[in-house]
Structures are given as C-alpha cells and as structure tokens.
Design a protein around this motif. Structure first.
Motif, PDB file in Angstrom:
ATOM      1  N   MET A   1     -19.596  12.090  18.309  1.00 17.58           N
ATOM      2  CA  MET A   1     -20.991  11.819  17.979  1.00 17.58           C
ATOM      3  C   MET A   1     -21.807  11.604  19.257  1.00 17.58           C
ATOM      4  N   ILE A   2     -23.092  11.956  19.162  1.00 10.40           N
ATOM      5  CA  ILE A   2     -23.948  11.817  20.342  1.00 10.40           C
ATOM      6  C   ILE A   2     -25.264  11.113  19.979  1.00 10.40           C
ATOM      7  N   GLY A   3     -25.876  10.500  20.973  1.00 12.55           N
ATOM      8  CA  GLY A   3     -27.153   9.812  20.767  1.00 12.55           C
ATOM      9  C   GLY A   3     -27.985   9.906  22.036  1.00 12.55           C
ATOM     10  N   ASN A   4     -29.292   9.665  21.897  1.00  9.04           N
ATOM     11  CA  ASN A   4     -30.128   9.695  23.098  1.00  9.04           C
ATOM     12  C   ASN A   4     -31.240   8.653  23.013  1.00  9.04           C
ATOM     13  N   ASP A   5     -31.860   8.407  24.151  1.00  9.43           N
ATOM     14  CA  ASP A   5     -33.005   7.497  24.180  1.00  9.43           C
ATOM     15  C   ASP A   5     -33.868   7.804  25.392  1.00  9.43           C
ATOM     16  N   ILE A   6     -35.176   7.876  25.147  1.00  8.64           N
ATOM     17  CA  ILE A   6     -36.090   8.130  26.268  1.00  8.64           C
ATOM     18  C   ILE A   6     -37.018   6.931  26.460  1.00  8.64           C
ATOM     19  N   VAL A   7     -37.283   6.603  27.714  1.00  9.17           N
ATOM     20  CA  VAL A   7     -38.222   5.521  28.037  1.00  9.17           C
ATOM     21  C   VAL A   7     -39.344   6.113  28.888  1.00  9.17           C
ATOM     22  N   ASP A   8     -40.569   6.000  28.376  1.00  8.31           N
ATOM     23  CA  ASP A   8     -41.751   6.399  29.128  1.00  8.31           C
ATOM     24  C   ASP A   8     -42.051   5.233  30.079  1.00  8.31           C
ATOM     25  N   LEU A   9     -41.816   5.434  31.356  1.00  4.47           N
ATOM     26  CA  LEU A   9     -41.903   4.317  32.304  1.00  4.47           C
ATOM     27  C   LEU A   9     -43.316   3.751  32.435  1.00  4.47           C
ATOM     28  N   GLU A  10     -44.327   4.624  32.278  1.00  2.70           N
ATOM     29  CA  GLU A  10     -45.708   4.119  32.359  1.00  2.70           C
ATOM     30  C   GLU A  10     -46.014   3.209  31.186  1.00  2.70           C
ATOM     31  N   LEU A  11     -45.563   3.612  29.992  1.00  3.43           N
ATOM     32  CA  LEU A  11     -45.810   2.790  28.814  1.00  3.43           C
ATOM     33  C   LEU A  11     -45.001   1.495  28.875  1.00  3.43           C
ATOM     34  N   ALA A  12     -43.767   1.599  29.351  1.00  2.64           N
ATOM     35  CA  ALA A  12     -42.913   0.410  29.440  1.00  2.64           C
ATOM     36  C   ALA A  12     -43.564  -0.652  30.323  1.00  2.64           C
ATOM     37  N   LEU A  49     -30.627   0.625  32.022  1.00  3.90           N
ATOM     38  CA  LEU A  49     -29.627  -0.072  31.194  1.00  3.90           C
ATOM     39  C   LEU A  49     -30.075  -0.122  29.732  1.00  3.90           C
ATOM     40  N   TRP A  50     -31.358  -0.375  29.544  1.00  4.54           N
ATOM     41  CA  TRP A  50     -31.904  -0.433  28.186  1.00  4.54           C
ATOM     42  C   TRP A  50     -31.688   0.906  27.461  1.00  4.54           C
ATOM     43  N   SER A  51     -32.010   2.020  28.127  1.00  5.12           N
ATOM     44  CA  SER A  51     -31.879   3.322  27.468  1.00  5.12           C
ATOM     45  C   SER A  51     -30.411   3.664  27.200  1.00  5.12           C
ATOM     46  N   MET A  52     -29.509   3.236  28.085  1.00  9.82           N
ATOM     47  CA  MET A  52     -28.072   3.453  27.845  1.00  9.82           C
ATOM     48  C   MET A  52     -27.611   2.697  26.602  1.00  9.82           C
ATOM     49  N   LYS A  53     -28.121   1.472  26.451  1.00 13.72           N
ATOM     50  CA  LYS A  53     -27.773   0.649  25.285  1.00 13.72           C
ATOM     51  C   LYS A  53     -28.340   1.256  24.002  1.00 13.72           C
ATOM     52  N   GLU A  54     -29.601   1.672  24.064  1.00 12.44           N
ATOM     53  CA  GLU A  54     -30.247   2.233  22.876  1.00 12.44           C
ATOM     54  C   GLU A  54     -29.569   3.530  22.427  1.00 12.44           C
ATOM     55  N   ALA A  55     -29.256   4.399  23.385  1.00 11.45           N
ATOM     56  CA  ALA A  55     -28.599   5.671  23.046  1.00 11.45           C
ATOM     57  C   ALA A  55     -27.242   5.395  22.394  1.00 11.45           C
ATOM     58  N   SER A 106     -41.417   9.471  36.007  1.00  8.05           N
ATOM     59  CA  SER A 106     -42.203   8.978  34.877  1.00  8.05           C
ATOM     60  C   SER A 106     -41.389   8.689  33.614  1.00  8.05           C
ATOM     61  N   PHE A 107     -40.102   9.043  33.601  1.00  5.32           N
ATOM     62  CA  PHE A 107     -39.292   8.684  32.434  1.00  5.32           C
ATOM     63  C   PHE A 107     -37.812   8.579  32.779  1.00  5.32           C
ATOM     64  N   ILE A 108     -37.069   7.914  31.880  1.00  4.85           N
ATOM     65  CA  ILE A 108     -35.608   7.890  31.957  1.00  4.85           C
ATOM     66  C   ILE A 108     -35.093   8.390  30.621  1.00  4.85           C
ATOM     67  N   HIS A 109     -34.166   9.343  30.664  1.00  3.99           N
ATOM     68  CA  HIS A 109     -33.585   9.847  29.423  1.00  3.99           C
ATOM     69  C   HIS A 109     -32.073   9.673  29.488  1.00  3.99           C
ATOM     70  N   SER A 110     -31.521   8.934  28.503  1.00  6.95           N
ATOM     71  CA  SER A 110     -30.076   8.699  28.494  1.00  6.95           C
ATOM     72  C   SER A 110     -29.411   9.372  27.306  1.00  6.95           C
ATOM     73  N   LEU A 111     -28.223   9.902  27.571  1.00  4.79           N
ATOM     74  CA  LEU A 111     -27.369  10.480  26.531  1.00  4.79           C
ATOM     75  C   LEU A 111     -26.172   9.566  26.374  1.00  4.79           C
ATOM     76  N   ALA A 112     -25.660   9.471  25.136  1.00  3.14           N
ATOM     77  CA  ALA A 112     -24.421   8.724  24.916  1.00  3.14           C
ATOM     78  C   ALA A 112     -23.519   9.572  24.034  1.00  3.14           C
ATOM     79  N   ALA A 113     -22.208   9.435  24.247  1.00  5.41           N
ATOM     80  CA  ALA A 113     -21.247  10.183  23.436  1.00  5.41           C
ATOM     81  C   ALA A 113     -19.985   9.363  23.243  1.00  5.41           C
ATOM     82  N   THR A 114     -19.320   9.589  22.107  1.00  5.10           N
ATOM     83  CA  THR A 114     -18.072   8.871  21.857  1.00  5.10           C
ATOM     84  C   THR A 114     -16.942   9.441  22.715  1.00  5.10           C
TER      85      THR A 114
END
Lengths: 155, 84
Positions: A1-12, A49-55, A106-114
């Motif tokens: 299984m896979i998951g992702n999470d993006i953080v818009d750094l300006e909005l954050a 770290l936040w995006s890694m956790k969320e993904a 301007s952003f961080i995008h994290s992928l996670a996989a089992t």
C-alpha cells in the motif's frame, strides 16, 4: 500500500506557528525534536517530518480502519536528508512504513509505502492551482493530497 | 459545566481554524473537525492547546487521540474538569 502528503510551505507559514509553546511536544517524539533543534532549517524539518507522518497515517488508517489523532505514535526512526530529497522510516504500533520525500523551495511532497521496493515504482503528478486536473478522480489515483495551491496524486 | 456551555466555549476556538462553511454555522456534537469542518490536521494541535488554556486542563496524548469530533472533545473536557 502507498500514501502521500503535500505541504504548501507558504501556506504552512501562515496557518501554523510551530514555535508556539507546547506545540512540538504534542506532535513530535524526542528523537524528532532533536532533529528539528539540530536542523539548519528547523521549519523545513518540521514540515518534512509532518508530511512523512501524514503520508504513513493515510496507509495506516486505510489498512486498519482506525481514525485517531496521535502524531507522536507515528514515530520517525531514521532519516537521510540531503538538500532536495529525504528517505526515512515511520513506525506505528507494529507497522513500519518507508518514506521518500521531495523538497522544493515552495513545497514538500512525501511518499510512504509498506514495502521499500514499492517506493521507486510510484509515479507522482503535482498540479498547481489554478491548473489543477479537474477530473482527477477518473484517473484512479492510489492516494490524493491537497494543501494550499497544490494537488498531488500518486499512482 | 454542562455540554451546552462547553460547546459555546469551544465554538470560538474552532472557528479560528475552520474555513467558513455551513457545517461551522451549524456546529453540534456530531461535527467532525476534519471531515465536516475541513480543519487542517496541523491545526488540530492548536485547537488542543487552546482548549487546554480555555478550560485550564492538561490533555495527555491518549485523550488527544480521540479528539476528532466535538462530542469526543466534550467528553475529554468533562472528564478532566471533574478530576480537578
């Protein structure tokens, strides 16, 4: 299984003040807080770290059907970071997730996989508002993340 | 303190972090912070910290875990208030 999470750094920057007293303790383990304190760019480390956790949470919640808000239980165990990429692991209960992140100004995008071998097989599409893919659901993404002006799809 | 008083004190805190919506106007026990109010999960921590200040309580991680809805938040707040 896979998951992702993006953080818009300006909005954050506008949305969250991670320097607020008590904030880090509610989200990050002592190992993670050490990484943040020792980082050249602590803000970037917070959102990485936040995006890694969320993904990872997205996989965990889908797999177990458990919804909870327990950011310190999603614990980063290892992290290899260079200026534009990071690889790491996130541990929760008896599950381990492998993560890979792309770091842009301007952003961080994290992928996670089992499974670690699945990470290089993931294809990613990132759209910037207003040029979002309108009917993105019909393309059958495995996971979707949006934050601020970004929409990130993985297949 | 009863549930209604707690909801009334929670409303202004929640409104700070939720985009304007019908669900926000009609906030009730069943309201889910993420699904209904579209609150960014990074801001859930701010809600927890604000609740701690507002009610002068300390929310441990085990309690925080459940606080995804207004109902669960009320339960946590009530249990902490009665303890003190």
């Amino acid at each position: 299984m896979i998951g992702n999470d993006i953080v818009d750094l300006e909005l954050a920057k506008i949305e969250s003040n991670w320097r607020r007293p008590g904030y880090l303790n509610k989200i990050f383990t002592s190992f993670e807080q050490k990484l943040i304190n020792e980082a050249k760019n602590p803000t970037l480390m917070v959102w990485l770290l936040w995006s890694m956790k969320e993904a990872s949470y997205k996989i965990y919640a889908t797999k177990t059907g458990i919804r909870s808000f327990a950011p310190t239980q999603l614990a980063c165990e290892s992290l290899n970071l260079n200026t534009s990429q990071a690889e790491g692991t996130i541990h929760i209960k008896n599950e381990l997730f492998y993560t890979k992140s792309e770091i842009k100004p301007s952003f961080i995008h994290s992928l996670a996989a089992t499974k670690r071998v699945d990470l290089p097989k993931i294809s990613t599409a990132i759209y910037t508002h207003p040029n979002w893919l309108i009917n993105y659901k019909t393309t059958g993404p495995k996971c979707v993340s949006h934050h601020g002006k970004y929409l990130a799809l993985i297949y | 303190m009863n549930k209604e008083e707690i909801i009334n004190r929670l409303k202004p805190i929640i409104s700070t972090y939720a985009p304007a919506s019908e669900a926000l106007d009609e906030i009730n026990e069943e309201t889910d912070f993420i699904k209904d109010l579209k609150i960014n999960s990074a801001n859930l921590v701010d809600i927890i910290l604000d609740v701690e200040e507002e009610f002068n309580i300390e929310i441990d991680n085990a309690s925080m875990e459940k606080m995804l809805t207004v109902k669960a938040s009320i339960e946590v707040i009530l249990s902490k208030i009665t303890k003190e």
